[in-house]
Scaffold this motif. Structure first.
Motif, PDB file in Angstrom:
ATOM      1  N   GLU A 252       0.816  -1.211   0.000  1.00  0.00           N
ATOM      2  CA  GLU A 252       0.000   0.000   0.000  1.00  0.00           C
ATOM      3  C   GLU A 252       0.854   1.268   0.000  1.00  0.00           C
ATOM      4  N   ALA A 253       2.007   1.209   0.663  1.00  0.00           N
ATOM      5  CA  ALA A 253       2.837   2.407   0.839  1.00  0.00           C
ATOM      6  C   ALA A 253       3.990   2.482  -0.161  1.00  0.00           C
ATOM      7  N   ARG A 254       3.907   1.721  -1.252  1.00  0.00           N
ATOM      8  CA  ARG A 254       5.058   1.637  -2.138  1.00  0.00           C
ATOM      9  C   ARG A 254       5.455   2.990  -2.741  1.00  0.00           C
ATOM     10  N   LEU A 255       4.493   3.815  -3.096  1.00  0.00           N
ATOM     11  CA  LEU A 255       4.834   5.113  -3.679  1.00  0.00           C
ATOM     12  C   LEU A 255       5.612   5.976  -2.680  1.00  0.00           C
ATOM     13  N   ASP A 256       5.179   5.991  -1.414  1.00  0.00           N
ATOM     14  CA  ASP A 256       5.914   6.735  -0.396  1.00  0.00           C
ATOM     15  C   ASP A 256       7.283   6.121  -0.165  1.00  0.00           C
ATOM     16  N   LEU A 257       7.367   4.809  -0.169  1.00  0.00           N
ATOM     17  CA  LEU A 257       8.654   4.143   0.019  1.00  0.00           C
ATOM     18  C   LEU A 257       9.591   4.430  -1.146  1.00  0.00           C
ATOM     19  N   GLU A 258       9.034   4.504  -2.346  1.00  0.00           N
ATOM     20  CA  GLU A 258       9.851   4.858  -3.514  1.00  0.00           C
ATOM     21  C   GLU A 258      10.385   6.283  -3.379  1.00  0.00           C
ATOM     22  N   ARG A 259       9.531   7.186  -2.909  1.00  0.00           N
ATOM     23  CA  ARG A 259       9.960   8.576  -2.692  1.00  0.00           C
ATOM     24  C   ARG A 259      11.097   8.646  -1.683  1.00  0.00           C
ATOM     25  N   MET A 260      11.088   7.765  -0.678  1.00  0.00           N
ATOM     26  CA  MET A 260      12.120   7.756   0.358  1.00  0.00           C
ATOM     27  C   MET A 260      13.360   6.960  -0.052  1.00  0.00           C
ATOM     28  N   GLY A 261      13.264   6.252  -1.190  1.00  0.00           N
ATOM     29  CA  GLY A 261      14.412   5.474  -1.645  1.00  0.00           C
ATOM     30  C   GLY A 261      14.431   4.038  -1.153  1.00  0.00           C
ATOM     31  N   PHE A 262      13.284   3.519  -0.701  1.00  0.00           N
ATOM     32  CA  PHE A 262      13.244   2.172  -0.134  1.00  0.00           C
ATOM     33  C   PHE A 262      12.380   1.213  -0.952  1.00  0.00           C
ATOM     34  N   ALA A 263      12.069   1.551  -2.190  1.00  0.00           N
ATOM     35  CA  ALA A 263      11.169   0.711  -2.987  1.00  0.00           C
ATOM     36  C   ALA A 263      11.747  -0.685  -3.219  1.00  0.00           C
ATOM     37  N   LEU A 264      13.021  -0.765  -3.622  1.00  0.00           N
ATOM     38  CA  LEU A 264      13.620  -2.071  -3.885  1.00  0.00           C
ATOM     39  C   LEU A 264      13.729  -2.891  -2.613  1.00  0.00           C
ATOM     40  N   ALA A 265      14.100  -2.243  -1.512  1.00  0.00           N
ATOM     41  CA  ALA A 265      14.182  -2.954  -0.239  1.00  0.00           C
ATOM     42  C   ALA A 265      12.817  -3.456   0.189  1.00  0.00           C
ATOM     43  N   ALA A 266      11.782  -2.664  -0.081  1.00  0.00           N
ATOM     44  CA  ALA A 266      10.420  -3.070   0.277  1.00  0.00           C
ATOM     45  C   ALA A 266       9.970  -4.261  -0.562  1.00  0.00           C
ATOM     46  N   ASP A 267      10.294  -4.241  -1.855  1.00  0.00           N
ATOM     47  CA  ASP A 267       9.928  -5.360  -2.725  1.00  0.00           C
ATOM     48  C   ASP A 267      10.614  -6.639  -2.261  1.00  0.00           C
ATOM     49  N   ASP A 268      11.887  -6.519  -1.897  1.00  0.00           N
ATOM     50  CA  ASP A 268      12.632  -7.691  -1.413  1.00  0.00           C
ATOM     51  C   ASP A 268      12.050  -8.194  -0.099  1.00  0.00           C
ATOM     52  N   ALA A 269      11.703  -7.268   0.797  1.00  0.00           N
ATOM     53  CA  ALA A 269      11.126  -7.660   2.084  1.00  0.00           C
ATOM     54  C   ALA A 269       9.790  -8.360   1.895  1.00  0.00           C
ATOM     55  N   ARG A 270       8.974  -7.860   0.984  1.00  0.00           N
ATOM     56  CA  ARG A 270       7.673  -8.494   0.721  1.00  0.00           C
ATOM     57  C   ARG A 270       7.854  -9.919   0.199  1.00  0.00           C
ATOM     58  N   ALA A 271       8.823 -10.101  -0.695  1.00  0.00           N
ATOM     59  CA  ALA A 271       9.060 -11.441  -1.248  1.00  0.00           C
ATOM     60  C   ALA A 271       9.528 -12.403  -0.159  1.00  0.00           C
ATOM     61  N   ARG A 272      10.468 -11.944   0.684  1.00  0.00           N
ATOM     62  CA  ARG A 272      10.976 -12.810   1.745  1.00  0.00           C
ATOM     63  C   ARG A 272       9.885 -13.131   2.761  1.00  0.00           C
ATOM     64  N   LEU A 273       9.112 -12.119   3.140  1.00  0.00           N
ATOM     65  CA  LEU A 273       8.042 -12.350   4.103  1.00  0.00           C
ATOM     66  C   LEU A 273       6.977 -13.290   3.559  1.00  0.00           C
ATOM     67  N   SER A 274       6.695 -13.184   2.290  1.00  0.00           N
ATOM     68  CA  SER A 274       5.702 -14.077   1.683  1.00  0.00           C
ATOM     69  C   SER A 274       6.162 -15.531   1.762  1.00  0.00           C
ATOM     70  N   ARG A 275       7.462 -15.750   1.545  1.00  0.00           N
ATOM     71  CA  ARG A 275       8.002 -17.115   1.672  1.00  0.00           C
ATOM     72  C   ARG A 275       7.914 -17.594   3.119  1.00  0.00           C
ATOM     73  N   TYR A 276       8.272 -16.716   4.075  1.00  0.00           N
ATOM     74  CA  TYR A 276       8.190 -17.087   5.488  1.00  0.00           C
ATOM     75  C   TYR A 276       6.749 -17.404   5.882  1.00  0.00           C
ATOM     76  N   LEU A 277       5.824 -16.620   5.367  1.00  0.00           N
ATOM     77  CA  LEU A 277       4.416 -16.830   5.712  1.00  0.00           C
ATOM     78  C   LEU A 277       3.924 -18.185   5.228  1.00  0.00           C
TER      79      LEU A 277
END
Length: 298
Positions: A252-277
């Motif tokens: 949901e917050a990807r646009l704000d995260l992209e503005r802050m410079g964390f879009a790639l880190a957020a995408d990676d975190a989502r992928a890892r968390l999805s596997r853990y889940l």
């Protein structure tokens, strides 16, 4: 130019130890600009103590009284929403800050423009502020817990911009600090200072009760005895809900995260968390007694 500094304090029946914490705000080498106290329907003298402090405080004190009890997670969320500072410190009602805490944390933000959250270590003391000789980070090391898992709210401050990511705090969050600071840790947006910048009072009625907050030296054996096997299923259920909420918020917050410079880190975190889940849900179904045939059909 010095940023505007807010302290967000959540209170509930904290009269016994509150005064010492308030006084430690007044002796800071860099004073805050405001203290926002959100009281969760205290029945003791908590609000009266804050009101007396307000009369002589060298900075603005804002007192908000909830109409109904929110619980400590949403009480902190409410306090944060009322802050106007560029940097917001979280505070419990029963600790004591060292005089240099605000100054050192602001210096850390200044030296690392990419940091959204700054955390510090704390010395664990008893109800009368007698030292245990143990810090929270030291306990984590003895227990084999990585420092990236240090998310303690009362030891943290964040940039106001970070609140656009973490507020509102969903009902499924395990704790407010695991949500606010845990997301930052996952995105490498948090830094942990080695400095001990406060006393952490343990008095038997703390909202947090875990081994890393204990005044007794931790060990992997104590950690095993504390958490296994009792309560494992319930703990896993809570973690699944919490992590699923993080995955949703990062999307949901990807646009704000992209503005802050964390879009790639957020995408990676989502992928890892999805596997853990997926794995944790599989384990939960095993713990719930689902048959082997049903498990294989997941």
């Amino acid at each position: 130019m010095k940023p505007i500094v807010s302290i967000a304090m959540a209170t509930f029946n904290g009269a016994r130890y509150l005064q010492a914490q308030l006084e430690s705000f007044s002796t800071q080498t860099l004073l805050p600009d405001e203290l926002v106290v959100c009281d969760d329907c205290s029945s003791d003298a908590t609000v009266e103590i804050v009101e007396r402090f307000k009369l002589a405080s060298p900075f603005e004190v804002i007192i908000h009284r909830n109409e109904a009890n929110l619980g400590y997670i949403q009480n902190f969320a409410k306090a944060l929403s009322l802050c106007r500072g560029d940097v917001v410190f979280l505070s419990d009602q029963d600790d004591v800050w060292y005089d240099q805490k605000i100054e050192r944390v602001l210096a850390a933000f200044q030296s690392d423009p990419d940091a959204m959250v700054v955390l510090n270590d704390q010395l664990i003391v008893d109800a009368e502020l007698n030292s245990s000789g143990v810090t929270k980070v030291a306990n984590m090391k003895r227990l084999g817990i990585p420092q990236k898992d240090f998310v303690t709210g009362c030891c943290s401050a964040h940039r106001r911009d970070w609140q656009s990511i973490v507020l509102p705090i969903p009902d499924g969050a395990v704790t407010h600090d695991a949500w606010i600071n845990g997301i930052a840790q996952r995105l490498a947006a948090a830094i942990l200072l080695p400095d001990v910048l406060q006393l952490y009072r343990r008095h038997g009625a703390n909202a947090s009760d875990n081994l890393i907050s204990s005044g007794k030296p931790g060990s992997p054996l104590r950690r095993f005895r504390r958490y296994h096997p009792y309560g494992l299923k319930e703990k896993l259920e809570h973690l699944i809900v919490h992590k699923a909420a993080i995955v949703k918020r990062l999307g949901e917050a990807r646009l704000d995260l992209e503005r802050m410079g964390f879009a790639l880190a957020a995408d990676d975190a989502r992928a890892r968390l999805s596997r853990y889940l997926w794995l944790q849900r599989f384990i939960l179904r095993m713990l719930s007694g689902v048959s082997r045939i049903t498990r294989l059909s997941i």
